[in-house]
Design an enzyme around this catalytic site. Structure first.
Site, PDB file in Angstrom:
ATOM      1  NE  ARG A 137       9.997  34.790  70.368  1.00 22.81           N
ATOM      2  CZ  ARG A 137      11.211  34.289  70.483  1.00 22.81           C
ATOM      3  NH1 ARG A 137      12.250  34.986  70.090  1.00 22.81           N
ATOM      4  NH2 ARG A 137      11.411  33.091  70.969  1.00 22.81           N
ATOM      5  CD  GLU A 181      10.319  37.150  65.185  1.00 23.47           C
ATOM      6  OE1 GLU A 181      10.827  37.425  66.296  1.00 23.47           O
ATOM      7  OE2 GLU A 181      10.865  36.393  64.378  1.00 23.47           O
ATOM      8  CE  LYS A 190      23.924  29.869  58.881  1.00 23.11           C
ATOM      9  NZ  LYS A 190      22.852  30.737  59.340  1.00 23.11           N
TER      10      LYS A 190
HETATM   11  C1  LIG Z   1      11.645  33.955  66.772  1.00 22.54           C
HETATM   12  C2  LIG Z   1      12.291  33.435  65.520  1.00 22.54           C
HETATM   13  N1  LIG Z   1      12.306  34.193  64.405  1.00 22.54           N
HETATM   14  C3  LIG Z   1      12.882  33.731  63.283  1.00 22.54           C
HETATM   15  C4  LIG Z   1      13.468  32.504  63.255  1.00 22.54           C
HETATM   16  C5  LIG Z   1      14.050  31.960  61.954  1.00 22.54           C
HETATM   17  N2  LIG Z   1      15.496  31.726  62.096  1.00 22.54           N
HETATM   18  C6  LIG Z   1      16.008  30.510  62.322  1.00 22.54           C
HETATM   19  S1  LIG Z   1      17.655  30.505  62.454  1.00 22.54           S
HETATM   20  C7  LIG Z   1      17.721  32.164  62.159  1.00 22.54           C
HETATM   21  C8  LIG Z   1      19.041  32.842  62.096  1.00 22.54           C
HETATM   22  C9  LIG Z   1      19.804  32.626  63.342  1.00 22.54           C
HETATM   23  O1  LIG Z   1      21.037  33.266  63.207  1.00 22.54           O
HETATM   24  P1  LIG Z   1      22.145  32.995  64.265  1.00 22.54           P
HETATM   25  O2  LIG Z   1      21.569  33.026  65.625  1.00 22.54           O
HETATM   26  O3  LIG Z   1      23.264  33.916  63.998  1.00 22.54           O
HETATM   27  O4  LIG Z   1      22.578  31.498  64.012  1.00 22.54           O
HETATM   28  P2  LIG Z   1      23.376  30.872  62.759  1.00 22.54           P
HETATM   29  O5  LIG Z   1      22.346  30.226  61.894  1.00 22.54           O
HETATM   30  O6  LIG Z   1      24.106  31.950  62.066  1.00 22.54           O
HETATM   31  O7  LIG Z   1      24.284  29.890  63.385  1.00 22.54           O
HETATM   32  C10 LIG Z   1      16.449  32.690  61.971  1.00 22.54           C
HETATM   33  C11 LIG Z   1      16.146  34.096  61.679  1.00 22.54           C
HETATM   34  C12 LIG Z   1      13.420  31.741  64.432  1.00 22.54           C
HETATM   35  N3  LIG Z   1      13.945  30.507  64.489  1.00 22.54           N
HETATM   36  N4  LIG Z   1      12.849  32.229  65.533  1.00 22.54           N
END
Ligand SMILES: Cc1ncc(C[n+]2csc(CCOP(=O)(O)OP(=O)(O)O)c2C)c(N)n1
Length: 665
Positions: free
Chosen positions: A425, A397, A311
């Site tokens: 959710r 969630e 990242k």
């Molecule tokens: C249902 C939900 N909960 C929380 C989020 C907030 N959120 C956005 S990106 C993320 C992290 C995603 O991590 P990953 O899938 O590993 O992707 P990366 O950013 O590391 O590429 C979170 C928790 C969301 N988008 N959707």
């Protein structure tokens, strides 16, 4: 120079270049015409030679960093998938082949390569391009996203629909290791693994969510990625060829020299019915290209490619930052320093966190629960003080809510801190596991209302309506940061059943904070200012604009009462009765969708017979639409939720003598 950019190992022999040198190489030495100008659409990207792709990756990173430094937005995730994005569009036939980006926050390189570079500086702004994938924005976005972990389900649906229609296109779901931790992703894996559907899942494993990932899956992936390396690559090629065909064997055997290593046999994904390939280095085209090439158009059944990426890759400030520049304000490209809007008032999130810490010092049954958002919810601060009393359950969630319910049955006082939009959710868990059992779970609801640049997917619109309709639920809305402090204390003290309190994104209004919050009387609002003709009944932080509107109305000779409802449920019926009986006009004001506080008030007034006496009542809510990104002030203006809008509503109500306010729009 603090900022270095990587051009790919082949070009630089692994030496990281400073920004100017890299830029000059890109723009002058290596290519007089930036490759990005050529690769504006996948069809043109395919005209480049494979050997040019590392340079394109460097240009893409530079373009993205430059643009996001001006617009703000999600940066780290996109930087990590630059090579993967290029390789996908290079190998697959998009948009016929469907590439679904989970969450969509990492789709900036995809947007730049699919005809949106010219509009990229409008990112996340009014009338501009969205910060996530969006079907109406481009045919290259086959599925809209922003909430996580939907891509495998959507991809499986597309793959099954394709087969039913005898089509042949590929479907690729790209999902992060954080998003993979959600129940929904597991439900989709479970379903897909039992089918013959030709679905390609790319697990983009950067060992990061927004915060470092938590949970057993994350440890498992780390073991896959770094523990066991497959030693006999020829055997692996043979093994894969049984499912993927002869071409796979040859190319994979060729590619392995550049791969970090391959693991096969007995992975969780294989047990679930997926062909597993990986882990592979997601920044190395020599591996990505042959693997994707051979997976394309493969035989039957689902395939999972485990791609390891970094990242923030290629931008030193992002790589070094704790959150890898997940989401950033505008920033200085050279130093990486982010701008912060000037305000003297503390952010609501911080007030919440500090108040919770304070209450937790008085009561050791208080615990904090977050679904992968420790920094966003302020629970990181709580965790610094009470490391054993905070629980990050991953992007989960639904589980977070029922986990809290379980804790509540044992006498703990869980605060489940989830943004309004993500709480959607967990609705069945709220109804079935919490409300029906009258369990005292506390719900601090951040980002309630408009959220500006993140747009409709993140707007906190519905929580008032979906919570206030539940029997026995106490639903509070803080009108300023001092009230928020009171509500944290009230929620901590309330043991009769579920209780929520909502507050918006951003800074407070700057009121003095009490030493400690007070315990509010449940179901009692307060009069903020007395008047005789007009009553403004506010639920939440629009109260400040109600007070300003009342000044204008008073000045116009319309004596105005302003009340802060504090509770959408139970409603303060005495207050309601008084406002209805003693005023000519009553306006409800809330930063939520219709059917929320307004619905509760109208229902009560109707059943109390208070609508039978000629009271003129109007309801101001969020506009009944999914509002695209814009500045919050613009959004308030359009909904009539600002000072001018409130005044205009009162005036039109008096003038129109009963006509509806929609006429003003
Ligand atoms: C249902 C939900 N909960 C929380 C989020 C907030 N959120 C956005 S990106 C993320 C992290 C995603 O991590 P990953 O899938 O590993 O992707 P990366 O950013 O590391 O590429 C979170 C928790 C969301 N988008 N959707």
């Amino acid at each position: 120079m603090a900022f270095s950019i990587s051009l790919g190992d082949q070009k630089t022999d692994g030496v990281r270049l400073d920004y100017e040198t890299a830029r000059n190489r890109i723009l002058n030495t290596q290519s007089p015409t930036p490759l990005l100008d050529i690769a504006d659409f996948p069809v043109n990207l395919k005209k480049l030679d494979v050997s040019q792709l590392p340079q394109l990756a460097a240009e893409l990173r530079e373009d993205m960093i430059g643009a996001v430094s001006k617009t703000g937005g999600h940066l780290g995730a996109g930087l990590g998938v630059v090579e993967l994005t290029i390789a996908l569009h290079y190998i697959f036939n998009t948009p016929e082949d469907r590439v679904i980006w989970d969450v969509g926050h990492q789709s900036y390189p995809h947007k730049l390569l699919t005809g949106r570079r010219g509009r990229f500086l409008t990112l996340r702004q009014e009338n501009g391009i969205s910060g996530f994938t969006k079907r109406t924005e481009s045919e290259f976005d086959p599925f809209g996203a922003a909430h996580s972990s939907t891509s495998i389900s959507a991809g499986l649906g597309m793959a099954v629909a394709r087969d039913l229609q005898n089509k042949t296109n590929n479907v690729i779901a790209v999902i992060g290791d954080g998003a993979m931790s959600a129940g929904m992703a597991f439900e989709a894996l479970n379903n897909a693994g039992a089918t013959d559907a030709r679905l390609i899942v790319i697990l983009n494993d950067n060992d990061m969510s927004i915060a470092p990932p938590s949970g057993a899956l994350s440890s498992y992936l780390a073991r896959l990625a770094s523990g066991k390396f497959y030693s006999d690559f020829r055997d692996l090629g043979k093994k894969l060829s049984s499912r993927l065909g002869k071409r796979a064997e040859r190319a994979i055997t060729r590619a392995v020299g550049h791969a970090r290593g391959f693991v096969t046999g007995g992975t969780m994904f294989e047990e679930l019915g997926f062909q597993y390939i990986g882990p592979i280095d997601g920044h190395n085209f020599d591996v990505l290209i042959p693997v994707l090439n051979n997976v394309r158009d493969h035989g039957n059944g689902p395939v999972l490619i485990h791609v390891v990426t970094k990242k923030g890759k290629g931008y030193a400030p992002a790589e070094k930052a704790a959150d890898k520049y997940h989401g950033v304000n505008k920033f200085d490209v050279v130093t990486g320093t982010q701008s912060k809007a000037a305000s003297n008032a503390p952010a609501y999130t911080k007030v919440f966190a500090q108040s919770l810490i304070q209450e937790a010092q008085h009561d050791d049954r208080i615990v904090g629960i977050t679904a992968a958002m420790p920094t966003g919810t302020g629970l990181d601060l709580f965790g610094e003080v009470f490391p054993t009393r905070v629980f990050d359950v991953g992007i989960a969630e639904q589980h977070a809510v029922t986990f809290a319910a379980g804790m509540a049955t044992e006498g703990m006082k869980p605060f489940v801190a989830i943004y309004s939009t993500f709480l959607q959710r967990a609705y069945d868990q709220i109804v079935h596991d919490v409300a029906i059992q009258k369990l005292p779970v506390r719900f601090p609801i951040d980002r309630a209302g408009y959220v500006g640049a993140d747009g409709p997917t993140h707007c906190g619109a519905f929580d008032i309506g979906f919570l206030a309709s539940l029997p026995g639920f106490v639903v509070m809305g803080a009108s300023d940061e001092a009230e928020l402090k009171h509500m944290v204390r009230t929620a901590a003290a309330y043991d009769e059943g579920p209780i929520s309190f909502r507050f918006p994104r951003g800074d407070g209004v700057g009121v003095d904070l009490p030493e400690r919050g007070e315990i509010l009387e449940i179901g009692k609002g307060r009069i903020v200012k007395e008047g005789t003709k007009i009553a403004l009944l506010s639920f939440g932080t629009r109260l400040a604009d109600c007070i300003l509107a009342a000044q204008d109305l008073d000045a116009a000779g319309l004596s105005t009462t302003v009340a802060d409802a504090r509770f959408a449920k139970p409603l303060d019926l005495d207050l309601l009765r008084r406002l209805a009986v003693e005023h000519e006009v009553l306006v409800t004001v809330e930063e939520g969708a219709t059917g929320g506080f307004d619905g509760q008030v109208l229902h009560a007034l109707a059943n109390l017979g208070l609508l039978d006496r000629g009271l003129k009542i109007r309801c101001l809510t969020l506009k009944d639409e999914f509002t695209d990104q814009a500045k919050p002030e613009t959004m308030y203006g359009r909904s009539g939720l600002d000072r001018a809008g409130i005044v205009a509503t009162v005036m039109s109500t008096l003038a129109a003598n009963g006509q509806n306010i929609y006429a003003k729009a």
